[in-house]
Each structure stands twice: as structure tokens, then as C-alpha cells.
Design an enzyme around this catalytic site. Structure first.
Site, PDB file in Angstrom:
ATOM      1  CB  SER A   1     -12.465  -3.858   6.670  1.00 52.00           C
ATOM      2  OG  SER A   1     -11.743  -4.038   5.430  1.00 52.00           O
TER       3      SER A   1
ATOM      4  CD  GLU B   1      -2.643   2.830   3.338  1.00 53.57           C
ATOM      5  OE1 GLU B   1      -2.115   2.580   4.603  1.00 53.57           O
ATOM      6  OE2 GLU B   1      -3.814   2.386   2.975  1.00 53.57           O
TER       7      GLU B   1
ATOM      8  NE  ARG C   1      -4.561   3.792  13.449  1.00 52.66           N
ATOM      9  CZ  ARG C   1      -5.986   3.542  13.489  1.00 52.66           C
ATOM     10  NH1 ARG C   1      -6.432   2.569  14.224  1.00 52.66           N
ATOM     11  NH2 ARG C   1      -6.928   4.172  13.017  1.00 52.66           N
ATOM     12  CG  HIS C   2      -1.790   3.626   8.367  1.00 53.99           C
ATOM     13  ND1 HIS C   2      -2.246   4.473   9.357  1.00 53.99           N
ATOM     14  CD2 HIS C   2      -2.712   3.053   7.643  1.00 53.99           C
ATOM     15  CE1 HIS C   2      -3.343   4.459   9.199  1.00 53.99           C
ATOM     16  NE2 HIS C   2      -3.837   3.701   8.311  1.00 53.99           N
TER      17      HIS C   2
ATOM     18  CD  GLU D   1     -10.028  -1.074   9.289  1.00 50.72           C
ATOM     19  OE1 GLU D   1     -10.296   0.176   9.062  1.00 50.72           O
ATOM     20  OE2 GLU D   1      -9.580  -1.838   8.371  1.00 50.72           O
TER      21      GLU D   1
ATOM     22  NE  ARG E   1      -3.797  -2.320   1.237  1.00 51.98           N
ATOM     23  CZ  ARG E   1      -5.098  -2.499   1.615  1.00 51.98           C
ATOM     24  NH1 ARG E   1      -5.856  -1.605   2.298  1.00 51.98           N
ATOM     25  NH2 ARG E   1      -5.689  -3.499   1.258  1.00 51.98           N
TER      26      ARG E   1
ATOM     27  NE  ARG F   1      -3.523  -0.959  11.350  1.00 55.98           N
ATOM     28  CZ  ARG F   1      -4.372  -0.362  10.710  1.00 55.98           C
ATOM     29  NH1 ARG F   1      -5.746  -0.827  10.537  1.00 55.98           N
ATOM     30  NH2 ARG F   1      -4.313   0.448   9.498  1.00 55.98           N
TER      31      ARG F   1
HETATM   32  O1  4AD Z   1      -9.568  -2.597   5.070  1.00 54.83           O
HETATM   33  P1  4AD Z   1      -8.700  -3.163   3.985  1.00 54.83           P
HETATM   34  O2  4AD Z   1      -8.121  -2.209   2.962  1.00 54.83           O
HETATM   35  O3  4AD Z   1      -9.599  -4.267   3.182  1.00 54.83           O
HETATM   36  C1  4AD Z   1      -9.369  -5.071   2.243  1.00 54.83           C
HETATM   37  O4  4AD Z   1      -8.041  -5.071   1.761  1.00 54.83           O
HETATM   38  C2  4AD Z   1     -10.394  -5.875   1.571  1.00 54.83           C
HETATM   39  N1  4AD Z   1      -9.839  -6.497   0.301  1.00 54.83           N
HETATM   40  C3  4AD Z   1     -10.625  -6.800   2.879  1.00 54.83           C
HETATM   41  C4  4AD Z   1     -12.076  -7.578   2.396  1.00 54.83           C
HETATM   42  O5  4AD Z   1     -11.849  -8.763   2.221  1.00 54.83           O
HETATM   43  N2  4AD Z   1     -13.089  -6.868   2.018  1.00 54.83           N
HETATM   44  O6  4AD Z   1      -7.409  -4.209   4.752  1.00 54.83           O
HETATM   45  C5  4AD Z   1      -7.925  -5.305   5.663  1.00 54.83           C
HETATM   46  C6  4AD Z   1      -6.932  -4.822   6.785  1.00 54.83           C
HETATM   47  C7  4AD Z   1      -7.145  -3.756   7.706  1.00 54.83           C
HETATM   48  O7  4AD Z   1      -8.197  -4.108   8.499  1.00 54.83           O
HETATM   49  C8  4AD Z   1      -5.960  -3.891   8.507  1.00 54.83           C
HETATM   50  O8  4AD Z   1      -5.892  -4.487   9.266  1.00 54.83           O
HETATM   51  C9  4AD Z   1      -4.854  -4.024   7.526  1.00 54.83           C
HETATM   52  O9  4AD Z   1      -5.458  -5.075   6.608  1.00 54.83           O
HETATM   53  N3  4AD Z   1      -4.106  -2.955   6.717  1.00 54.83           N
HETATM   54  C10 4AD Z   1      -3.053  -2.560   7.138  1.00 54.83           C
HETATM   55  N4  4AD Z   1      -2.419  -2.601   8.328  1.00 54.83           N
HETATM   56  C11 4AD Z   1      -1.299  -1.831   8.497  1.00 54.83           C
HETATM   57  N5  4AD Z   1      -0.877  -0.809   7.625  1.00 54.83           N
HETATM   58  C12 4AD Z   1      -1.779  -0.590   6.423  1.00 54.83           C
HETATM   59  N6  4AD Z   1      -1.360   0.152   5.681  1.00 54.83           N
HETATM   60  C13 4AD Z   1      -2.687  -1.344   6.187  1.00 54.83           C
HETATM   61  N7  4AD Z   1      -3.760  -1.677   4.942  1.00 54.83           N
HETATM   62  C14 4AD Z   1      -4.455  -2.426   5.787  1.00 54.83           C
END
Ligand code: 4AD
Length: 432
Positions: free
Chosen positions: A359, A215, A221-222, A356, A213, A407
Site C-alpha cells: 500500500s 495484530e 496471510r498475517h 494486498e 504488528r 505476501r
Molecule cells: O499496508 P501497510 O500497513 O502500509 C504501511 O505500513 C505504510 N507505511 C506503507 C506506505 O509506505 N504507505 O503495510 C504495507 C504492506 C502490506 O501491504 C503487506 O504486504 C505488509 O506490508 N504487511 C503485512 N504482511 C503480513 N502480515 C501483516 N501483519 C502485515 N502488515 C503489513
């Protein structure tokens, strides 16, 4: 090379010959009495060499060896009430296999606390500390528990491509890479592929996979590369079926972590296993927040501070660290999310102690509705041809989730996210 790990040496082995391998953790020279502390994966053991009773070559080697050198020690187990764990080794031979340089970049005995950047820059050595290694032993345990839960429930493990042609979670946050003469991206998630597997008739699939990602976040936490357990399930009635699986999964993960007694003792931590998980709608969450002085406008994501607040409220009201937030506004969820009605979606987030961790939700399985939603989200259906095809020839109702391992680990152990990844990738860190 070894007969035992250090933690397997007990006073009951008194008089036995053993062979131990590991690192020299400490050296104490009291003249005629010399002590080494040997460290291996199992823990520590004292090596005691007395002038007069011990071979001169052993004493010479002890004079020569430096801290953190790798050694092979052969000796006799001796019961001794004054030694740690009432046992020590009287050495017969010590071979220095790999002599460590000095000064050391990091103090493994942790008498001097290093800052996180120095630790991460010298991660191979940081990981020699038992309290740091313990984090990764727990991480391994929870992944095994997760896998075991999913296999027991009929899930098939899959691997989907990490080099992809189009975004899976909306247009942003992608790392572009050059793929011969074309542009490609690192996968943000296996979302589109795991859904396609539902059309293939696999019914229940999971993947333990890296998300990439791009980001810009620079937070506690990212990270820009994380690992998640991603699952997808067919023939569900609605999102509640998906939450049922996620509940079983997270509870077996937390239980397995709570059972890591040795590691938790080293870390001086305790883990409570929550009971069942409370479900709160997004609207109710906003109301609870407002009652406690935090206003989140309807349609906005609940921010970090809001999540933390909500975690505290849920803990006070329901005495649980875990809660689902359900029925989010459709407009803040990705295009593949099943609408509940024109405003709300069949989606959820799972919160653990105010963060979180997952999701998910029910997905759209109707081709025409999916195309419509892609357009409404300002994306081009032409970029999703390979994905959309899987919806044209028989797609069952389905849903799934992504559960972020970092997380989960950071919340289990109350650590920052960088602490629970071997070699974290963040805004500023690309090595080691
Ligand atoms: O909420 P996210 O972006 O959801 C998906 O990727 C969907 N495809 C999931 C689905 O099946 N609908 O990412 C899911 C989880 C987040 O809740 C978080 O725990 C972790 O992935 N996550 C990260 N953790 C740390 N840093 C980041 N940049 C994260 N991005 C996602």
C-alpha cells in the site's frame, strides 16, 4: 574443506579426486555393496563403497554413521550410468565430523509428511529439505532483484530506528516494550522517518526492514513480524508517479523469481510474469464486486473474501494477476495520506492474485494540513513533534509505499505465510 558441491560433480570429472562435505541423507546397506547419499547445498551425490575394492576403515565408518551426520568424504569420481546423474563417488576416506542423534525429530527425506507445527518446531531440520531451502533461495533472489532495481533508479538505502516513541500507522497494533524508565514501542513501519528523509533532501530512499504488528489476526496471510521494502520519493506530481516505481519494482521481482529455474523445478511450480498493471478505482472495485454478488459498503475496507473475488474478476477481465486499487476513501487511510478531495485520498493498494501485497500513495507535505488530519484521526499532534518539525522548514511533495515480502512470496509460490518465513512470529509462536 570441499573441492566441489555435489551438483558440480559431472561424469566428465571421471577419475578425478574430490573432497565433498555435507549431511548423510540416506544409507543403503546391501551387504558387500554400501551406498550413501550425501546432501549439500547443491543437491545430492551417491557414494558407492564395494567390499574388496574399498578400504576396510571406510566400510566400518559406513556401518557406524547415522543419517543426518555431517561428514567429510574424499574419493574418486566414477562415471556410472546406473547412478543418479550418471555419476558417483568411490570413497577413499570418510570422516564423521558431527554424528547425528537418532531418532530424528523430522524425516528430511520427506517420505513422511510432517504437519506445519512439527516442521516449524524443528525448523533447522525442516530447512535441510531441498524443497524448503528452495523457498528461501528464491526469497534471497527477489530481495537482490528489488535492491538492484532501486539502486539503478537512484534510491539510497537507509536504516531507521526500530525502537520508537509513537505510533506510525495509527494508535493500535503496537508492541510496547520497556525502554529504561519509559514505555516505548517496536516500530510498525519506517513511515515517519522515511518521510523525514524527504525533508533532508535525500529525494529517493528505501529500507528493507522488519515491521512489528501486534495484530490479533490468526490467518493464512498475517504475521506479527514481517519484512517489507519501504520506499519514499520526493518531487512527485502525484500518486501515479509512485505507482510507476512500484510497478517497475514488482515486475523486476516477479521476473527474477521466474528465472529461478532450479528452485522452481524442485518446488514443481511455474511463475507467470504479468504485463503492465491495471488500475481500478476503489469505487469501480466495489461496483465489480457488487455485479458479482459481493456487496462492500462504501467507506469499508475490502475484506479478504472481497480481495479474492476481485483478484478472480481482474484475472478473467484483464488476464493479469496484478492490479492497483486507487483513490480509497480518505477515512480508511492513515493520517499522513494526501487527500484528493474531502472524501477521497491519493492512495493505492497493490493486489497480487487477490491479496494486498503493498500500500502507498502521496503524502501530505503541508504542515497545517498534516496537523489538521492528525487531529481528525483522533491523534494528538504533541506526540508527533519530532516528525512535524520536519514539515516546518521546507518539505517537498512526496510519496511512497511499503511492499510486504512475505505476501509477495506466498502469492508467487502459492504457499501460506508461515512457509515463507524462516522463524515465523504469529499469535501462538515465539520460538524457535
Ligand atoms: O499496508 P501497510 O500497513 O502500509 C504501511 O505500513 C505504510 N507505511 C506503507 C506506505 O509506505 N504507505 O503495510 C504495507 C504492506 C502490506 O501491504 C503487506 O504486504 C505488509 O506490508 N504487511 C503485512 N504482511 C503480513 N502480515 C501483516 N501483519 C502485515 N502488515 C503489513
Amino acid at each position: 574443506m570441499r573441492t566441489q558441491y555435489s551438483n558440480e560433480i559431472t561424469p566428465s570429472l571421471d577419475g578425478k579426486s574430490v573432497s565433498l562435505c555435507g549431511w548423510i541423507h540416506e544409507i543403503r546397506d546391501m551387504g558387500k555393496l554400501k551406498f550413501l547419499i550425501l546432501r549439500d547445498r547443491g543437491g545430492f551425490i551417491q557414494i558407492t563403497a564395494k567390499a574388496g575394492t574399498c578400504d576396510q576403515s571406510v566400510l566400518n565408518t559406513i556401518n557406524e554413521v547415522s543419517r543426518e551426520s555431517v561428514v567429510d568424504i574424499k574419493g574418486i569420481v566414477r562415471k556410472n550410468e546406473k547412478a543418479p546423474n550418471n555419476v558417483e563417488i568411490s570413497p577413499v576416506s570418510i570422516d564423521i565430523i558431527s554424528k547425528s542423534g537418532s531418532p530424528l525429530p523430522l524425516d528430511v527425506t520427506a517420505k513422511v509428511d510432517a504437519d506445519i507445527d512439527t516442521r516449524l518446531n524443528n525448523r533447522f531440520m525442516d530447512l535441510r529439505k531441498p524443497e524448503i531451502a528452495a523457498i528461501f533461495k528464491i526469497r534471497s533472489k527477489i530481495l537482490s532483484a528489488g535492491r538492484e532495481f532501486l539502486l539503478k533508479n537512484g534510491f539510497i538505502e537507509i536504516h531507521t530506528p526500530k525502537i520508537i516513541a509513537s505510533a506510525s500507522e495509527g494508535g493500535t497494533e503496537l508492541f510496547p516494550i520497556s525502554y529504561f524508565d519509559r514505555e516505548a514501542y517496536l516500530a510498525q513501519s519506517p513511515q515517519l522517518y522515511k518521510q523525514m528523509m524527504m525533508s533532508s533532501g535525500f529525494d529517493r530512499v528505501y529500507e528493507i526492514t522488519n515491521y512489528f504488528r501486534a495484530e490479533e489476526h490468526d490467518t493464512r496471510r498475517h504475521l506479527n513480524e514481517v519484512v517489507a521494502i519501504d520506499a519514499e520519493i520526493s518531487f512527485i506530481k502525484d500518486e501515479n508517479d509512485v505507482m510507476g516505481f512500484l510497478e517497475g519494482l514488482i515486475l523486476s521481482i516477479i521476473k527474477s523469481a521466474a528465472e529461478c529455474k532450479t528452485e522452481l523445478d524442485i518446488l514443481k511450480k511455474e511463475i507467470n510474469v504479468p504485463g503492465d498493471i491495471k488500475k481500478i478505482t476503489y469505487d469501480k472495485a466495489l461496483k465489480l464486486l457488487e455485479e458479482n454478488g459481493k456487496v462492500v459498503p462504501w467507506g469499508a475496507d475490502i475484506d479478504t473474501e472481497g480481495e479474492k473475488f476481485l483478484g478472480d474478476i481482474v484475472m478473467k477481465r484483464y488476464n493479469s494477476g496484478l492490479c492497483f486499487i486507487t483513490r480509497y476513501p480518505l477515512r480508511i487511510k492513515p493520517f499522513y495520506t494526501m487527500p484528493h478531495d474531502s472524501e477521497y485520498s491519493r492512495s493505492f493498494d497493490l493486489e497480487y492474485k487477490g491479496v494486498e501485497i503493498s500500500s502507498g500513495g502521496q503524502r501530505i507535505h503541508d504542515y497545517n494540513l498534516l496537523v489538521e488530519r492528525i487531529k481528525e484521526c483522533n491523534l494528538n499532534p504533541e506526540n508527533f513533534g519530532f516528525y512535524l518539525n520536519a514539515f516546518r522548514y521546507g518539505m517537498p511533495p512526496h510519496g511512497g509505499f511499503g511492499l510486504g515480502i512475505e505476501r509477495v512470496m506466498m502469492q508467487l509460490l502459492d504457499l501460506s505465510i508461515r512457509e515463507v518465513v524462516l522463524f515465523p512470529r504469529d499469535r501462538h509462536r515465539l520460538t524457535p
